[in-house]
Scaffold this active site. Sequence first.
Site, mmCIF file in Angstrom:
data_model
loop_
_atom_site.group_PDB
_atom_site.id
_atom_site.type_symbol
_atom_site.label_atom_id
_atom_site.label_comp_id
_atom_site.label_asym_id
_atom_site.label_seq_id
_atom_site.Cartn_x
_atom_site.Cartn_y
_atom_site.Cartn_z
ATOM 1 N N HIS A 141 -10.718 -2.665 1.813
ATOM 2 C CA HIS A 141 -11.014 -1.317 1.308
ATOM 3 C C HIS A 141 -11.889 -1.264 0.063
ATOM 4 C CE1 HIS A 141 -9.390 3.051 1.702
ATOM 5 N NE2 HIS A 141 -10.668 2.906 1.971
ATOM 6 N N ARG B 240 -7.833 -1.021 -5.953
ATOM 7 C CA ARG B 240 -8.183 -2.404 -5.603
ATOM 8 C C ARG B 240 -9.366 -2.912 -6.420
ATOM 9 N NH1 ARG B 240 -5.362 -2.790 -0.398
ATOM 10 N NH2 ARG B 240 -4.120 -0.929 -0.776
ATOM 11 N N LYS C 211 1.285 9.720 -5.014
ATOM 12 C CA LYS C 211 -0.087 9.286 -4.787
ATOM 13 C C LYS C 211 -1.040 10.455 -5.058
ATOM 14 C CE LYS C 211 -2.919 7.475 -1.021
ATOM 15 N NZ LYS C 211 -2.972 6.850 0.292
ATOM 16 N N CYS D 216 -6.293 4.170 -2.932
ATOM 17 C CA CYS D 216 -6.491 2.783 -2.506
ATOM 18 C C CYS D 216 -7.718 2.061 -3.063
ATOM 19 C CB CYS D 216 -6.549 2.727 -0.988
ATOM 20 S SG CYS D 216 -5.034 3.286 -0.210
ATOM 21 N N HIS E 236 1.305 2.182 4.112
ATOM 22 C CA HIS E 236 0.356 3.291 4.276
ATOM 23 C C HIS E 236 0.593 3.913 5.651
ATOM 24 C CE1 HIS E 236 -3.477 5.425 4.594
ATOM 25 N NE2 HIS E 236 -3.717 5.168 3.331
ATOM 26 N N LYS F 45 -5.552 -5.697 3.964
ATOM 27 C CA LYS F 45 -6.458 -4.544 3.865
ATOM 28 C C LYS F 45 -7.407 -4.720 2.685
ATOM 29 C CE LYS F 45 -6.112 0.199 2.265
ATOM 30 N NZ LYS F 45 -5.351 1.445 2.288
ATOM 31 N N ASP G 119 0.832 -1.206 0.000
ATOM 32 C CA ASP G 119 0.000 0.000 0.000
ATOM 33 C C ASP G 119 0.867 1.257 0.000
ATOM 34 O OD1 ASP G 119 -2.010 1.848 0.277
ATOM 35 O OD2 ASP G 119 -3.024 0.800 1.909
ATOM 36 N N ASP G 120 0.838 1.990 -1.095
ATOM 37 C CA ASP G 120 1.556 3.265 -1.179
ATOM 38 C C ASP G 120 3.075 3.100 -1.170
ATOM 39 O OD1 ASP G 120 -1.029 4.175 -0.963
ATOM 40 O OD2 ASP G 120 -0.774 5.175 0.965
ATOM 41 N N SER H 157 -8.315 1.711 5.258
ATOM 42 C CA SER H 157 -6.963 2.203 5.558
ATOM 43 C C SER H 157 -6.722 2.312 7.063
ATOM 44 C CB SER H 157 -6.728 3.564 4.908
ATOM 45 O OG SER H 157 -6.716 3.414 3.511
ATOM 46 N N ASP I 265 -0.423 -0.708 -4.779
ATOM 47 C CA ASP I 265 -1.702 -0.156 -5.240
ATOM 48 C C ASP I 265 -1.588 1.201 -5.917
ATOM 49 O OD1 ASP I 265 -1.143 1.228 -2.860
ATOM 50 O OD2 ASP I 265 -3.236 1.306 -2.235
ATOM 51 N N ASN I 266 -0.583 1.983 -5.505
ATOM 52 C CA ASN I 266 -0.417 3.339 -6.083
ATOM 53 C C ASN I 266 0.893 3.911 -5.565
ATOM 54 O OD1 ASN I 266 -2.936 3.717 -3.814
ATOM 55 N ND2 ASN I 266 -1.077 4.888 -3.426
#
Length: 463
Positions: A129, A78, A310, A74, A237, A127, A34-35, A152, A289-290
Site C-alpha cells: 500500500h 505505512r 480510524k 493505511c 481490514h 499488504k 491493519d485497523d 487494501s 497501522d491505525n
Amino acid sequence: MVPLRFFVLLVITLTLVHGVEEEQPPNVVLIFTDDQGYEDLGCFGSPLISTPHLDRMAAEGRKFTSFYSANSVCSPSRAALLTGCYPTRVSVPGVLFPRHDTGLNPDEITIADVLKERGYATACIGKWHLGHKPSLLPTRQGFDSYYGIPYSNDMTIDPAATLDDEIVFRAGMTRERLVGTENPPKNWVPLMRDEAVIEYPADQTTLTKRYTEEALQFIEENVEKPFFLYLPHTMPHIPLFASEAFRGTSRRGLYGDTIEEIDWSVGQILQALKDHGIDERTLVIFTTDNGPWKLNKGRGGSAYPLRGYKFSTLEGGMRVPCLMRWPGRIPAGTVTDTVAATIDLLPTLAKLAGGEPPSDRVIDGRDIWPIMAGLPEAQTPHEFYYFYKGQRLEAVRSGPWKLRRVGKTRREEASVALYHLGDDITESVNLAEKHPDKVAELTAKMESFDASLKAAVRPAGKD
Ligand code: MG
C-alpha cells in the site's frame, strides 16, 4: 585452586563470546496489523478476543501504552513507519488506490534500505500500500523479495498489472476477461510475488496462513545472517476473512477470528525463532497501522478506552497497541506509558544494526532504544508529537496535554479542544477555556512546525 592459565583462558573466551554477541546485529521481525483496535488483544484488555501468543509476547517483553501511528489511515501510516517521517513530509498524505500511479518515492530511505545496507536479508510479506506500479513496489524500496497484496483488500485490480506466466485465476476469471475489463470487481485483489500477479482474485481466506508460511520459510532460509522480516497483515481490514480452522471460533465474531488467526501466526513465528536457536538475537515488534473501523454488528474493532476511530486524529484513530520482545535485552513483563511512535523505528533499528539514520534529509523519528531497554532515565524524544490528517495538521501532544483544532476553513474558525490525557484518556473534557496559555503555546507550536514541514516537503514517487 584454579590454575591461573585456565582462568586467563576463561576470561579470553568470555570476552570473545561477548564481543561476538555485541557485533551480531539483531534480526528484526516487524508485524503490522491493519485497523486493529487499541483494545483488541488480551494484554490490552479485550474481554472476548483470545490472544495467548501475543499475551506471552507481552509477558516476555515490553508493552507500550502510548505508542502512536503517524496517521489514521493505511498508506500514510505505512509511509511513516518505513521512512521515519511524518507522512505529509514524504508526500503520502492519504490512501492510495489502484487508479493512482503515485506512491512512496523510491528515493526515500526505508528501514529495509538501511538494514540491507548493513548486510540484512529483507522481505516484505503482506499488504504493501505504498504504490502498486512496478517502480514503486517493495522490491524497489529495499526489500529482496515481496509476497502479498499491493493495497487494501477492499479494492480492485489495476488491469495494467503485470501478470505472472504461471498466474492462478480463480472464481471464473481468465486472462482475457481481466485484460479487457474496465470495472474490475470490488474486493477482488491480486496476490503478487515480487513484481507480478500470481493469483487473481486472491483467496483471502488463506492469506494470513500463507503469509505465515512464507514468513517461516524466510526465517529458515536466513538463520545464519541477520534478517529483516516486515509482515504487514491484510487483516483485520474489511472485508474480513479467516481460514477454515479459525472461522467461527472466537467469541467476537469474524473480526475476533481474524485476530485470533494472527495471534496463531505470531505463535508460529516465536516458536520458529526458538527452534532455530535465534530467539535471543531477534527483536520482534507487534503493532498496527491505525485505529479500528467504526462499524455496527461487531464487524469493527474496539479502541476502548480511547475515543474515536480510524480516519480521526482522536486517540482511538492513532494510538495503537504495541509490543516489543527481545529476550535478554528488553526487560520482560514491563509496561511503559512513555510517548513513542512508529516513526521512531527507523532511527532505532538503524542504530541497533550498527548504522545511522539518513543524515542528508529531515527524519522526524528518534532513537527510542532507551525506552525499549527500560533505562530509568529514558524519556520521550517527542516533546511535541504531531497528528496530521492528510495535509492538515490537526493536533499536537506535549506531555499529558493534547490540543486538537479541527474543521478550520477560510471562513470558519477551528473548533479547539484541549485535553489532559493523564486525567482524561477519553478526550471528554475540553479545558481550552480554562488554560488559554496552554492553547496559545501549543497553537504556536503547531503553526511553526507545520510551516517548517510544508516548506520542505519531499516529492511523491511516480511511475
Ligand atoms: Mg489501516
